[in-house]
Scaffold this motif. Structure first.
Motif, PDB file in Angstrom:
ATOM      1  N   ASP A   9      22.604  12.858  -7.477  1.00 38.63           N
ATOM      2  CA  ASP A   9      21.933  11.586  -7.767  1.00 38.63           C
ATOM      3  C   ASP A   9      22.174  11.160  -9.216  1.00 38.63           C
ATOM      4  N   THR A  87      16.364  11.957  -2.828  1.00 38.00           N
ATOM      5  CA  THR A  87      17.746  11.466  -2.758  1.00 38.00           C
ATOM      6  C   THR A  87      17.840  10.241  -1.865  1.00 38.00           C
ATOM      7  N   ILE A  90      16.362   7.170  -3.585  1.00 41.31           N
ATOM      8  CA  ILE A  90      17.258   6.669  -4.631  1.00 41.31           C
ATOM      9  C   ILE A  90      18.427   5.910  -4.019  1.00 41.31           C
ATOM     10  N   GLN A  91      19.013   6.453  -2.970  1.00 43.06           N
ATOM     11  CA  GLN A  91      20.144   5.786  -2.331  1.00 43.06           C
ATOM     12  C   GLN A  91      19.734   4.457  -1.710  1.00 43.06           C
ATOM     13  N   TYR A 174      18.715   6.740 -11.023  1.00 48.24           N
ATOM     14  CA  TYR A 174      19.297   8.057 -10.783  1.00 48.24           C
ATOM     15  C   TYR A 174      18.274   9.117 -11.165  1.00 48.24           C
TER      16      TYR A 174
END
Length: 253
Positions: A9, A87, A90-91, A174
């Motif tokens: 990330d 993760t 965040i994506q 990130y």
């Protein structure tokens, strides 16, 4: 290399997700406007707006809403079941930032109609930004990317440093510090910058100082042979001469 980078990330993987989501929006929207998809067409929601005493008639613009929805379906589909994972959050956030870079920067394009170039009638429509400009905007977001962590309840992202404002939907985020991409490192998928071509006169990312990570560079001059002074001979050949010239290549040590 790319697959290893995307598993972390970092701000680099954040940019990749954002620019990819923006690219899907752009490609689908463009296909709609050009009539390449049966499921959609251009945006024909015409609205008459009076501005400064003149009529502005909405034309058939780019259907960015359809492109946005298809990008969301394609990019977010496999992530929705694991929203509690940092993760994944965040994506999904960076996917949305990429889509917003296209949707929020739509531009108004107008065309005048009338005799002798007069603008008695003005037709306007909404058009996507130039994709290079989208990339530039996302690069600026990459430079100012915000480091985040999961909140205590796991339902939202919050900044690691409390003095930094919470990320907006347009920001790139990130959680992991980027590895050192200067040196070759198979574990993180970095090929390093040794041997990369660079420009000694540039102060940007392609400049030798930055790209070579202050290791220096070597210059090599090579004599090249290329076609030149080409002319068309009727009918139907192209005759060229062969020219030689020296070109200097600079590569990182």
């Amino acid at each position: 290399m790319l697959s290893k980078v995307l598993k972390k990330d970092t701000r680099e993987s954040a940019f990749v997700y954002a620019i990819t989501a923006a690219g899907v929006v752009y490609a689908v929207t463009e296909a709609c406007s050009m009539g390449k998809l049966l499921q959609c067409s251009c945006d024909n929601h015409i609205q008459d707006i009076r501005r400064d005493g003149e009529w502005e008639w909405g034309g058939c613009g780019d259907n960015v809403n359809y492109g946005y929805l298809k990008s969301k379906e394609f990019m977010d589909a496999r992530k929705r079941k694991r929203r509690g994972d940092l993760t994944t959050r965040i994506q999904l956030h960076n996917n949305e930032a990429g889509r917003q870079a296209v949707k929020e920067f739509m531009r108004t394009v107008c065309k005048c109609h009338g005799l002798s170039g007069s603008c008695t009638l003005e037709t306007c429509w909404r058009k996507m930004p130039i994709f290079r400009n989208v990339g530039t905007m996302l690069k600026e977001k990459f430079d100012g990317a915000i480091q985040v962590q999961s909140s205590n309840d796991g339902k939202r992202l919050e900044t690691v440093h409390p003095t930094i404002k919470p990320p907006s939907v347009q920001d790139i985020v990130y959680s992991e510090t980027s590895p050192n991409f200067c040196r070759r490192n198979k574990k993180v998928g970095s090929m390093g910058t040794k041997g990369r071509l660079c420009d000694p006169t540039s102060i940007g990312v392609g400049g030798c100082d930055l790209l070579c990570c202050n290791r220096g560079y070597k210059s090599e001059t090579i004599r090249l042979r290329e076609n030149c002074k080409c002319r068309f001979v009727w009918c139907c050949e192209v005759h060229c001469q062969t020219c030689e010239h020296d070109k200097t290549f600079n590569r990182c040590l």
